[in-house]
Design a protein around this motif. Sequence first.
Motif: not given
Length: 205
Positions: A150-175
Motif C-alpha cells: 500500500d502507500g504506507d511506509n509504516h509497518l507495525v505488527k504484533s509478533l504474536s500475529e506473526l507467529n514469533v514466540t521464540t528466540d531467533g530471527n526472521f527476514v523483512v523485505r521491502l520494495k
Amino acid sequence: EFEIESKIGGVDVDGKINFCRNDTLLLGLVKPLPSADSQGNELKYTYEWRKDDMPLGETNSEYMQINITPSESGVYTLVVTSWRGITKACEFSRSLDVLVNELPTALIDGERINGFYCTDGDLDIFGNPDMSRYEWTVDVDPSFSLVKTDGDNHLVKSLSELNVTTDGNFVVRLKVTDQNGCQSLEESANIFTAVPPVISAINGV
C-alpha cells in the motif's frame, strides 16, 4: 509522413517518455510506409536510429524497430530514406524525447532495527518516506509469510500475529515505487527476537 510508436513493457506510451533505468523501450514505426509513389514507382526504405545525433547502429532496410535500454536521457530520432532503385528520393525524420529516471532506493529503519524485539511486543519499522507504494514481505518461516502492499511506509505488527514466540530471527523485505512509477531493488533486514524473562516471586515476596 510517419509516426513513431513507443512501448515500455508492451504498453504504449505517448509524448515525452518517462523511463525507468533498466527497463526496455521499444521504438518503431506505427504503420508501414507506402510501397510506391504517386506515379506507381516502387519505393524501398532504409532506416537509421540516432540518439542526440549519434548513430545507434547501422543503416539498413530491416531497422524499423529498435529495443533499447537507455542509461541516459536524450532525443531518439528515426531517419528514414526512400529510394527509387538506387536513386535517393527523400529523407525525413521523427524524434522522441526520452527521460531516464534513476531507480529509487529502499531503506528499512526502526528504533530497534539493530537490536532485539521482545516476542510479547510489536515489530515496528519504517520505509523511506515520500514513495508512492511500499511492498513489505515478512518471511518468518517456510510456513508463514506476510505481504503488505500500500502507500504506507509504516509497518507495525504484533509478533504474536506473526507467529514469533521464540528466540531467533526472521527476514523483512521491502520494495518501493516512486512518483515516476520506478521500482527499487529489494532491501532486506534481519529481525532478531528474544523471549522476555519471566519474573517469579521468591519466598512469597
